[in-house]
Design an enzyme around this catalytic site. Structure first.
Site, short mmCIF file in Angstrom:
data_model
loop_
_atom_site.label_atom_id
_atom_site.label_comp_id
_atom_site.label_asym_id
_atom_site.label_seq_id
_atom_site.Cartn_x
_atom_site.Cartn_y
_atom_site.Cartn_z
N GLU A 171 0.80 -1.23 0.00
CA GLU A 171 0.00 0.00 0.00
C GLU A 171 0.83 1.28 0.00
OE1 GLU A 171 -3.11 0.11 2.88
OE2 GLU A 171 -3.96 -1.79 2.26
N GLU A 359 -5.52 -8.42 0.72
CA GLU A 359 -6.22 -8.05 1.96
C GLU A 359 -7.66 -7.74 1.65
OE1 GLU A 359 -4.63 -4.81 4.32
OE2 GLU A 359 -2.61 -5.60 4.04
C1 GCO Z 1 -3.15 -2.03 5.15
C2 GCO Z 1 -3.00 -2.76 5.95
C3 GCO Z 1 -3.32 -3.29 7.25
C4 GCO Z 1 -4.47 -2.67 7.95
C5 GCO Z 1 -5.76 -2.98 7.28
C6 GCO Z 1 -6.96 -2.44 7.99
O1 GCO Z 1 -2.26 -2.50 4.38
O2 GCO Z 1 -3.87 -1.06 5.20
O3 GCO Z 1 -2.09 -3.70 5.43
O4 GCO Z 1 -2.10 -3.06 7.87
O5 GCO Z 1 -4.47 -3.14 9.23
O6 GCO Z 1 -5.79 -2.45 6.00
O7 GCO Z 1 -6.92 -1.06 8.01
#
Ligand code: GCO
Length: 457
Positions: A171, A359
């Site tokens: 991300e 995710e």
């Molecule tokens: C992200 C995340 C997680 C967060 C999840 C929830 O990449 O944003 O990898 O670390 O915990 O997205 O907000």
């Protein structure tokens, strides 16, 4: 729709089901075995940054409970585990000495996965930048990209032979915009100029990382994990439609463009390019080396309208109202069809390789009652998003796997321990793990794989 057998029958037999975590969110042991602070240690220790001033000192104590947690993953019946490696354990000062004890931990992790026949999907950077690198300016400094390249090479030399896939970054939207423009994540900067520097340095680091990985491990599938926004215009007005297009460039195009096309979006460049760091000869070619896969993290759509304010900075948008009134406990709109719209949109705009949903999940904070956690809304959320994923596969999109975020409740960044995303509950006082209803359901689903193509019988 939530019958796991019926849902499973809509996926090819080689579709991968997994669970995901990230180092800083679960490991704890922040001062052990040579690890030095990351920007998240510093940030969470400053008042006013993280809910309740929570920090990662203990988190899920995963560093000390590695074997038990690997057994837990195995007990969920999933075939893959996505985790991240903490740079401050490997090269604690960012540059300089390599810390063998840090590498040893991930060695044990990867071997533990192999022993349990679970595929290892490693992420090299999930936001825990060694704090020492802030002395140079952190992600705003070009030097950090080269430090990252060396870190990537170091990790690959030691672990690469046993990994099943690697992602350079998790991300970049968060580590660039959320961290340097909006000030919500570490280092908490609120400056467009800083963010524009972090943008190019991060993209460059990705490309240098790809090269380093391929040098060490030519056959290892390399990718990047992006959290693209699916952007809906708040209305049909020409102004709002144009705002949505600008938002696409700003939130998505600045990552997809360089990585998959070798260029920044034109409108973005004409608005902000003058404030970017120098793009040196060869940078765009380095950034756009072909990838084997990409990961999508998806939770909720983004809805925008035109910002009429005089002199509003690109992308000059304001938030528009959600359409669905269903929200998770963190306040994010539940709108599964946006996942489908998103995958269709980015595939229409870019030539993309195989895709994993790296995710997806929901924050619901139900507690343990009589030894169980009834988190039906999370189960429904995952089932609905998997149903959309099955539709995408039927339409021909190369969706290869799904990782639930998260294996267990953990340190949710600026939200501290308040928001729970796990399919396994963690009692932070005792570190007792309790598989939630969604986790039991996910196990039933994963148990159907691998099984040959269900449809073909
Ligand atoms: C992200 C995340 C997680 C967060 C999840 C929830 O990449 O944003 O990898 O670390 O915990 O997205 O907000």
């Amino acid at each position: 729709m939530t019958d796991p057998k019926i849902l499973a029958a809509r996926f090819p037999g080689d579709f991968l089901f997994g669970v995901a975590t990230a180092s800083f969110q679960i490991e704890g042991a922040t001062k052990e075995d040579g690890r030095k602070p990351s920007i998240w240690d510093a940030f969470s220790n400053m008042p006013g940054r993280v809910h309740n001033r929570d920090n990662g000192d203990i988190a899920c104590d995963h560093y000390h409970r590695l074997e038990d947690d690997l057994d837990l993953i195995k007990s969920l019946g999933v075939q893959a585990y996505r985790f991240s490696i903490a740079w401050p354990r490997i090269i604690p000062e960012g540059t300089g000495a390599v810390n063998e004890k840090g590498l040893d931990f991930y060695d044990r992790l990867v071997d533990g996965l192999k022993r349990r026949d679970i595929k290892a999907f490693a992420t090299l950077y999930h936001w825990d930048l060694p704090l020492a690198l802030m002395g140079d300016g952190g992600w705003t400094a070009r030097r950090t990209a080269y430090a990252y390249q060396r870190y990537a090479k170091t990790v690959m030399a030691r672990l690469g032979d046993r990994l099943d896939a690697v992602a350079t970054f998790n991300e970049p939207w968060c580590s660039v915009w959320l961290s340097h423009l909006y000030g919500i994540h570490a280092p908490g900067e609120r400056s467009m100029d800083a963010a524009l520097h972090a943008l190019h340095v991060t993209n460059l680091a990705h490309g240098l990382g790809v090269a380093a990985i391929r040098e060490e491990c030519p056959n290892l599938p390399v990718g990047i994990v992006i959290n693209p926004m699916h952007i809906y215009a708040g209305s049909d007005s020409v102004d709002d439609q144009a705002a949505a297009e600008r938002a696409f460039d700003f939130h998505n195009g600045v990552f997809f463009g360089p990585v998959f096309k070798g260029e920044y979006p034109e409108n973005f460049l004409s608005a902000l390019g003058g404030r970017m760091p120098e793009i040196e000869d060869g940078d765009m070619a380095t950034i756009s080396q072909p990838l084997d896969w990409w990961g999508v993290n998806y939770y909720t759509p983004m809805r925008v309208g035109h910002d009429p304010a005089e002199g509003a900075e690109f992308p000059a948008t304001v938030s528009a109202a959600p359409v669905s009134d269903v929200k998770t406990d963190i306040g994010w709109e539940v709108f599964p069809q946006a996942l489908g719209d998103l995958i269709r949109t980015v595939n229409a705009r870019y030539a993309l390789p195989d895709c994993y949903i790296t995710e997806n999940g929901a924050a619901y904070n139900m507690a343990v009652e009589n030894g169980a956690v009834d988190d039906q809304p999370r189960l429904d959320y995952i089932a609905e998003h998997l149903s959309v994923t099955a539709d995408l596969i039927a339409e021909g999109y190369p969706m290869k796997g799904y990782f639930a975020w998260s294996l267990m409740d953990n340190f949710e960044w600026a939200e501290g321990y308040k928001m729970r995303f796990g399919i396994v509950h963690v009692d932070y006082a005792t570190q007792v793990r309790t598989i939630k209803k969604s986790g039991h359901w996910y196990r039933q689903l994963a148990a159907e794989f691998p099984k040959g193509n269900h449809k073909a019988g």
